[in-house]
Enzyme design. Structure first.
Site, PDB file in Angstrom:
ATOM      1  N   GLU A 190     -29.595  47.016   1.471  1.00  0.00           N
ATOM      2  CA  GLU A 190     -30.917  46.393   1.335  1.00  0.00           C
ATOM      3  C   GLU A 190     -31.647  46.375   2.670  1.00  0.00           C
ATOM      4  O   GLU A 190     -31.104  45.915   3.691  1.00  0.00           O
ATOM      5  CB  GLU A 190     -30.777  44.961   0.777  1.00  0.00           C
ATOM      6  CG  GLU A 190     -32.142  44.285   0.634  1.00  0.00           C
ATOM      7  CD  GLU A 190     -32.171  43.085  -0.293  1.00  0.00           C
ATOM      8  OE1 GLU A 190     -31.156  42.797  -0.960  1.00  0.00           O
ATOM      9  OE2 GLU A 190     -33.235  42.436  -0.351  1.00  0.00           O
ATOM     10  N   GLU A 239     -22.227  39.643  -1.498  1.00  0.00           N
ATOM     11  CA  GLU A 239     -22.895  39.956  -0.234  1.00  0.00           C
ATOM     12  C   GLU A 239     -21.932  39.810   0.936  1.00  0.00           C
ATOM     13  O   GLU A 239     -21.155  38.842   0.992  1.00  0.00           O
ATOM     14  CB  GLU A 239     -24.095  39.015  -0.034  1.00  0.00           C
ATOM     15  CG  GLU A 239     -25.182  39.226  -1.074  1.00  0.00           C
ATOM     16  CD  GLU A 239     -26.412  38.365  -0.828  1.00  0.00           C
ATOM     17  OE1 GLU A 239     -26.530  37.755   0.269  1.00  0.00           O
ATOM     18  OE2 GLU A 239     -27.260  38.310  -1.744  1.00  0.00           O
ATOM     19  N   ASP A 274     -28.680  37.429  -8.401  1.00  0.00           N
ATOM     20  CA  ASP A 274     -28.991  36.013  -8.160  1.00  0.00           C
ATOM     21  C   ASP A 274     -30.461  35.853  -7.749  1.00  0.00           C
ATOM     22  O   ASP A 274     -30.950  34.731  -7.587  1.00  0.00           O
ATOM     23  CB  ASP A 274     -28.036  35.384  -7.141  1.00  0.00           C
ATOM     24  CG  ASP A 274     -28.124  36.023  -5.761  1.00  0.00           C
ATOM     25  OD1 ASP A 274     -28.800  37.057  -5.612  1.00  0.00           O
ATOM     26  OD2 ASP A 274     -27.499  35.479  -4.829  1.00  0.00           O
ATOM     27  N   SER A 275     -31.176  36.975  -7.641  1.00  0.00           N
ATOM     28  CA  SER A 275     -32.629  36.909  -7.492  1.00  0.00           C
ATOM     29  C   SER A 275     -33.252  36.139  -8.648  1.00  0.00           C
ATOM     30  O   SER A 275     -34.406  35.715  -8.564  1.00  0.00           O
ATOM     31  CB  SER A 275     -33.226  38.321  -7.410  1.00  0.00           C
ATOM     32  OG  SER A 275     -32.771  39.108  -8.490  1.00  0.00           O
TER      33      SER A 275
HETATM   34  O1  KIV Z   1     -30.129  39.603  -6.592  1.00  0.00           O
HETATM   35  C1  KIV Z   1     -30.599  40.741  -6.703  1.00  0.00           C
HETATM   36  O2  KIV Z   1     -31.478  41.004  -7.532  1.00  0.00           O
HETATM   37  C2  KIV Z   1     -30.094  41.780  -5.817  1.00  0.00           C
HETATM   38  C3  KIV Z   1     -30.813  43.095  -5.796  1.00  0.00           C
HETATM   39  C4  KIV Z   1     -32.145  42.939  -5.207  1.00  0.00           C
HETATM   40  C5  KIV Z   1     -30.016  44.145  -5.136  1.00  0.00           C
HETATM   41  O3  KIV Z   1     -29.153  41.557  -5.130  1.00  0.00           O
END
Ligand code: KIV
Length: 270
Positions: free
Chosen positions: A186, A120, A49-50
């Site tokens: 993380e 998460e 979700d980044s």
């Molecule tokens: O959303 C994401 O890209 C992530 C990674 C950074 C682990 O959760």
């Protein structure tokens, strides 16, 4: 083949079996062309979700929707032949109840063809992870710094320093006991990441968690150097694409203004 049929290639039990072996290589991917590049070298392509920040320029991941995740999950799956696809459950799509999590996780898997979801949360998400895994949804857990909780955590801070280490260790044990096939750690101190890696039977995948995890993950745009203004300590730039792209666009603009592009070889005769 329907989107809900898992593609050939790596699947969650293969990842789980890699505990303690050759490090797992994971990168995010959000588009088909990048997924093809990731597929050639990595074990897992993570539709993180980044993408809210990386692709859409949002200030955090909080506004990412199921629709965004599905569109990018489908794009990534079109580029994969071997690597496994894991897709994030976005903020608000799973926290309310295990039933809500199952509804949205099953939708992500059915509509994209990804092999697993990532969510998460630690101890407080263990019940949900058990609910999903008992119903055929493989779950990668994500603990330590959980960006969807950025407001509650007071920023993107290292988690598990000093006495707080016990909390993160308890999270790791809880998600492993609940049936997650792997766990992302993380931004936790490397000593704690080592302790967690030794304490749980599932692979740990680190981002800002030191070298002793069972694998590593980075945001692909970060490691390619796509941004000039974002340099977190845990990101090594393996490329400098922003500079290369800037030079290329500068050259194009100069040639268009000078009328040297398009040249005869780029043009058609009558
Ligand atoms: O959303 C994401 O890209 C992530 C990674 C950074 C682990 O959760």
């Amino acid at each position: 083949m329907s989107a809900s049929t898992a593609k050939r290639g790596i699947l969650p039990p293969d990842i789980e079996a890699r505990k303690g072996g050759t490090p797992l290589v994971v990168l995010t991917a959000y588009t088909t062309p990048v997924a093809k590049l990731v597929d050639a070298h990595c074990d897992i392509a993570l539709v993180g979700d980044s993408l809210g920040m990386v692709v859409y320029g949002l200030p955090s991941t909080l506004a990412v929707t199921m629709e965004m995740m599905i569109a990018h999950g489908q794009a990534v799956m079109r580029g994969l032949t071997a690597a496994m696809c894991v897709i994030d459950l976005p903020f608000g799509s799973f926290e309310e109840s295990p039933a809500q999590a199952f509804r949205n996780a099953s939708r992500l898997l059915a509509e994209t063809g990804a092999a697993a979801v990532k969510l998460e949360g630690g101890v407080h998400m263990a019940e949900t992870i058990a609910f999903l895994t008992a119903r055929g949804v493989p779950v990668m857990a994500h603990i330590g710094l959980t960006p969807q909780a950025v407001n509650a955590l007071g920023g993107y801070k290292v988690q598990g320093r000093g006495e707080d280490a016990a909390r993160v260790l308890a999270d790791a044990k809880a998600v492993a006991d609940a049936g997650a096939f792997a766990v992302v750690l993380e931004k936790v101190p490397q000593g704690l990441a080592r302790e967690i890696t030794e304490a749980v039977a599932i692979p740990t995948i680190g981002i800002g968690a030191g070298k002793d995890c069972d694998g590593q993950v980075l945001v692909v745009d970060d490691m390619l150097g796509m941004f000039t203004d974002f340099r977190p300590k845990f990101v090594k730039r393996f490329g400098n694409l922003a500079e290369a792209a800037d030079r290329a666009i500068e050259g194009y603009a100069a040639e268009v203004r000078a009328r040297t592009f398009p040249a005869p070889e780029h043009s058609f005769d009558t």
